[in-house]
Scaffold this active site. Structure first.
Site, PDB file in Angstrom:
ATOM      1  CG  ASN A 163      -0.628   2.113  11.664  1.00  0.00           C
ATOM      2  OD1 ASN A 163      -0.314   1.699  10.450  1.00  0.00           O
ATOM      3  ND2 ASN A 163      -0.957   1.361  12.682  1.00  0.00           N
ATOM      4  CG  HIS A 165      -2.865  -2.081  -3.468  1.00  0.00           C
ATOM      5  ND1 HIS A 165      -1.958  -2.903  -3.204  1.00  0.00           N
ATOM      6  CD2 HIS A 165      -3.108  -1.386  -2.571  1.00  0.00           C
ATOM      7  CE1 HIS A 165      -1.446  -2.797  -2.044  1.00  0.00           C
ATOM      8  NE2 HIS A 165      -2.358  -2.149  -1.593  1.00  0.00           N
ATOM      9  CG  HIS A 216      -5.074  -6.823   0.125  1.00  0.00           C
ATOM     10  ND1 HIS A 216      -4.997  -6.133  -0.821  1.00  0.00           N
ATOM     11  CD2 HIS A 216      -4.054  -6.617   0.942  1.00  0.00           C
ATOM     12  CE1 HIS A 216      -4.085  -5.223  -0.863  1.00  0.00           C
ATOM     13  NE2 HIS A 216      -3.422  -5.627   0.338  1.00  0.00           N
ATOM     14  CB  SER A 221      -0.973   0.041   1.343  1.00  0.00           C
ATOM     15  OG  SER A 221      -1.904  -0.994   1.056  1.00  0.00           O
ATOM     16  CB  ALA A 265       1.483  -0.337   4.407  1.00  0.00           C
ATOM     17  CG  HIS A 305      -6.343   2.641   3.161  1.00  0.00           C
ATOM     18  ND1 HIS A 305      -5.031   1.507   3.441  1.00  0.00           N
ATOM     19  CD2 HIS A 305      -6.295   2.823   2.097  1.00  0.00           C
ATOM     20  CE1 HIS A 305      -4.926   1.449   2.044  1.00  0.00           C
ATOM     21  NE2 HIS A 305      -5.556   1.951   1.128  1.00  0.00           N
ATOM     22  CE1 TYR A 352      -8.757  -5.050   1.725  1.00  0.00           C
ATOM     23  CE2 TYR A 352      -6.849  -5.970   3.030  1.00  0.00           C
ATOM     24  CZ  TYR A 352      -7.230  -5.156   2.214  1.00  0.00           C
ATOM     25  OH  TYR A 352      -6.462  -4.134   1.750  1.00  0.00           O
ATOM     26  CD  GLU A 353      -8.219  -6.340  -2.888  1.00  0.00           C
ATOM     27  OE1 GLU A 353      -8.450  -5.859  -3.911  1.00  0.00           O
ATOM     28  OE2 GLU A 353      -6.884  -6.867  -2.735  1.00  0.00           O
ATOM     29  CG  MET A 397      -4.773  -6.320   6.896  1.00  0.00           C
ATOM     30  SD  MET A 397      -6.045  -5.217   6.658  1.00  0.00           S
ATOM     31  CE  MET A 397      -6.091  -4.140   8.108  1.00  0.00           C
ATOM     32  CB  SER A 398      -0.592  -8.164   2.199  1.00  0.00           C
ATOM     33  OG  SER A 398       0.395  -7.682   2.711  1.00  0.00           O
TER      34      SER A 398
HETATM   35  O1  LIG Z   1      -0.824  -4.506   0.861  1.00  0.00           O
HETATM   36  P1  LIG Z   1      -0.316  -3.930   2.118  1.00  0.00           P
HETATM   37  O2  LIG Z   1      -0.117  -5.141   3.015  1.00  0.00           O
HETATM   38  O3  LIG Z   1       0.854  -3.051   1.974  1.00  0.00           O
HETATM   39  O4  LIG Z   1      -1.629  -3.117   2.553  1.00  0.00           O
HETATM   40  C1  LIG Z   1      -1.756  -2.671   3.995  1.00  0.00           C
HETATM   41  C2  LIG Z   1      -2.840  -3.727   4.697  1.00  0.00           C
HETATM   42  C3  LIG Z   1      -4.021  -3.170   4.249  1.00  0.00           C
HETATM   43  O5  LIG Z   1      -4.342  -3.708   2.712  1.00  0.00           O
HETATM   44  C4  LIG Z   1      -3.814  -1.857   4.148  1.00  0.00           C
HETATM   45  C5  LIG Z   1      -4.246  -1.001   5.240  1.00  0.00           C
HETATM   46  O6  LIG Z   1      -4.182   0.357   5.280  1.00  0.00           O
HETATM   47  O7  LIG Z   1      -2.607  -1.530   4.069  1.00  0.00           O
HETATM   48  N1  LIG Z   2      -3.756  -5.358  10.358  1.00  0.00           N
HETATM   49  C1  LIG Z   2      -3.029  -4.009  10.278  1.00  0.00           C
HETATM   50  N2  LIG Z   2      -2.604  -3.733   9.147  1.00  0.00           N
HETATM   51  C2  LIG Z   2      -1.734  -2.673   8.583  1.00  0.00           C
HETATM   52  N3  LIG Z   2      -1.334  -2.170   7.579  1.00  0.00           N
HETATM   53  C3  LIG Z   2      -1.033  -0.616   8.012  1.00  0.00           C
HETATM   54  N4  LIG Z   2      -1.124  -0.517   9.309  1.00  0.00           N
HETATM   55  C4  LIG Z   2      -1.636  -1.678   9.715  1.00  0.00           C
HETATM   56  C5  LIG Z   2      -2.088  -2.116  11.189  1.00  0.00           C
HETATM   57  O1  LIG Z   2      -2.039  -1.256  12.060  1.00  0.00           O
HETATM   58  N5  LIG Z   2      -2.846  -3.380  11.033  1.00  0.00           N
END
Ligand SMILES: O=P(O)(O)O[C@@H]1C[C@H](O)[C@@H](CO)O1
Ligand SMILES: Nc1nc2[nH]cnc2c(=O)[nH]1
Length: 297
Positions: A247, A68, A90, A37, A120, A261, A92-93, A223-224
Site C-alpha cells: 500500500n 501468519h 511481532h 504477512s 509487507a 490488513h 505488537y503481539e 512493523m517487523s
Molecule cells: O510480518 P510483516 O512485517 O510482513 O507484517 C506487516 C506488518 C503488520 O504485521 C501487518 C500489517 O498489515 O503486515
Molecule cells: N507500519 C506499517 N506497516 C505496514 N505493513 C504493511 N503496510 C504497512 C504500512 O503502511 N505501515
C-alpha cells in the site's frame, strides 16, 4: 540478577529447541526464510518437507496474526537445505523482543548460514507502488533507537560481540544477484532498492508520522524485520531482505485512502508467485560459504 536469569534461560531454551528439532528432522538447513504477512506460501514450495506447528515445538512462541500460519517447514529449494517460518512474531503481539527473535538464534544453532527476511510494507517513496518489491538496502530500527533492542541485557558471547556493527548488514552481493535475477525473470521493473523502517505498530501511521518518516529518508515502513536482522547480524548470519509494497502510506490530508490488513494480505496473494520465484532462484544461485562455525552450539 533478573537479567542473568533471563539470559541463562533464553540461551538454554534456544539450545533445547534446536536439539529437539534436530532430533525430529534429518534436514540440516543452510538457509532460513522468514515469511512476511501474506507471503507464507513460499514454504509450500519446499521439497521433501518436514513441518512442525509452532505449538508443538518446545520453547517456540505462538503466532497470533492473520496471514501468519504458525508452522516451521524444513525442506529443499534448488538443492539447498532450507527452513522456513510460515509466520513470524511481532513486538505488537506482546512478545518480548527476545521472543520475537528467538527463532533466529535457533537457526544459528541448527547451522544456518544465510537468513532471508520478507515483509509487507507501506511505501513512502513516490517511486514505489503497491505490488512493487523493494530489496532492503538498509533499515531504521525505530524501537531499537530508543532502547527496545533484542540485544539489550547481558551479552551472550557465544552468539556475538557486545557492540556489533550494523553497517552493511544487508549483504551487497546477494542484493546485486537478486537484481540480476529480476532482470532475467523479466520483473526488474517491479524492483528497486530502498530503506525500510520498523515502527512498533499495531496501528498504521498518522499523516504527520508518514510525513516525518518520508522526510527522514525512509522508503518503506513496516512493523517487523529489524530486530530479526539485528540478532542475525550479531551472530554472524548473512542477511538478504525483501519488502513487498502492499500500500501507499497516506501522506496528504486531501487523500481519503486508508490501509487495512486484508488489503495487505491481498497484495501478498497477488505477488506471492513472483516473490517465490525470486527467492527460489536466488537461493539456487547463491554460494554457501559454510561460515557458520556454530560457535554458539
Ligand atoms: O510480518 P510483516 O512485517 O510482513 O507484517 C506487516 C506488518 C503488520 O504485521 C501487518 C500489517 O498489515 O503486515
Ligand atoms: N507500519 C506499517 N506497516 C505496514 N505493513 C504493511 N503496510 C504497512 C504500512 O503502511 N505501515
Amino acid at each position: 540478577m533478573f537479567w542473568e536469569i533471563f539470559d541463562f534461560l533464553s540461551s538454554k531454551c534456544s539450545t533445547k529447541t534446536a536439539d529437539w528439532l534436530m532430533s525430529q528432522t534429518k534436514h540440516r538447513p543452510q538457509v532460513a526464510i522468514i515469511c512476511g504477512s501474506g507471503l507464507g506460501m513460499l514454504a509450500d514450495t519446499l521439497k521433501c518437507q518436514d513441518s512442525f506447528a509452532y505449538s508443538d515445538i518446545p520453547g517456540f512462541p505462538q503466532s497470533t496474526v492473520q496471514g501468519h500460519a504458525g508452522r516451521l517447514v524444513f525442506g529443499e529449494l534448488k538443492g539447498k537445505s532450507c527452513v522456513c517460518m510460515q509466520g513470524r512474531f511481532h513486538m505488537y503481539e506482546g512478545h518480548s523482543l527476545l521472543k520475537t527473535t528467538f527463532p533466529v538464534r535457533v537457526f544459528k544453532l541448527l547451522g544456518v548460514e544465510t537468513l532471508f527476511v520478507t515483509n509487507a510494507a507501506g511505501s513512502l517513496a513516490d517511486c514505489l507502488q503497491p505490488g512493487d518489491i523493494m530489496i532492503i538496502k538498509d533499515h531504521v530500527n525505530f524501537p531499537g533507537l530508543v532502547g527496545l533492542n533484542p540485544l539489550c541485557g547481558p551479552n551472550d558471547d557465544k552468539f556475538g560481540p557486545r557492540f556489533p556493527a550494523m553497517s552493511g548488514c544487508y549483504d551487497k552481493n546477494l542484493r546485486c544477484l537478486a537484481m540480476e535475477i529480476a532482470k532475467q525473470l523479466g520483473v526488474a521493473g517491479l524492483m528497486q532498492e530502498g530503506v525500510y523502517a520498523m515502527v512498533g505498530g499495531p496501528n498504521f501511521e498518522t499523516i504527520a508520522e508518514a510525513r516525518l518518516l518520508h522526510r527522514l529518508g525512509v522508503d518503506a515502513v513496516g512493523m517487523s524485520t529489524a530486530p530479526e536482522v539485528v540478532v542475525a547480524t550479531h551472530c554472524g548470519l548473512r542477511v538478504f531482505g525483501l519488502s513487498l509494497i502492499t500500500n501507499k502510506v497516506v501522506k496528504s490530508y486531501e487523500d481519503s485512502d486508508s490501509v487495512n490488513h486484508e488489503g495487505v494480505l491481498e497484495v501478498g496473494r497477488l505477488r506471492s508467485h513472483t516473490v517465490q520465484q525470486l527467492v527460489t532462484e536466488l537461493i539456487g544461485r547463491m554460494e554457501i560459504n559454510n561460515n557458520n562455525t556454530n560457535n554458539a552450539a
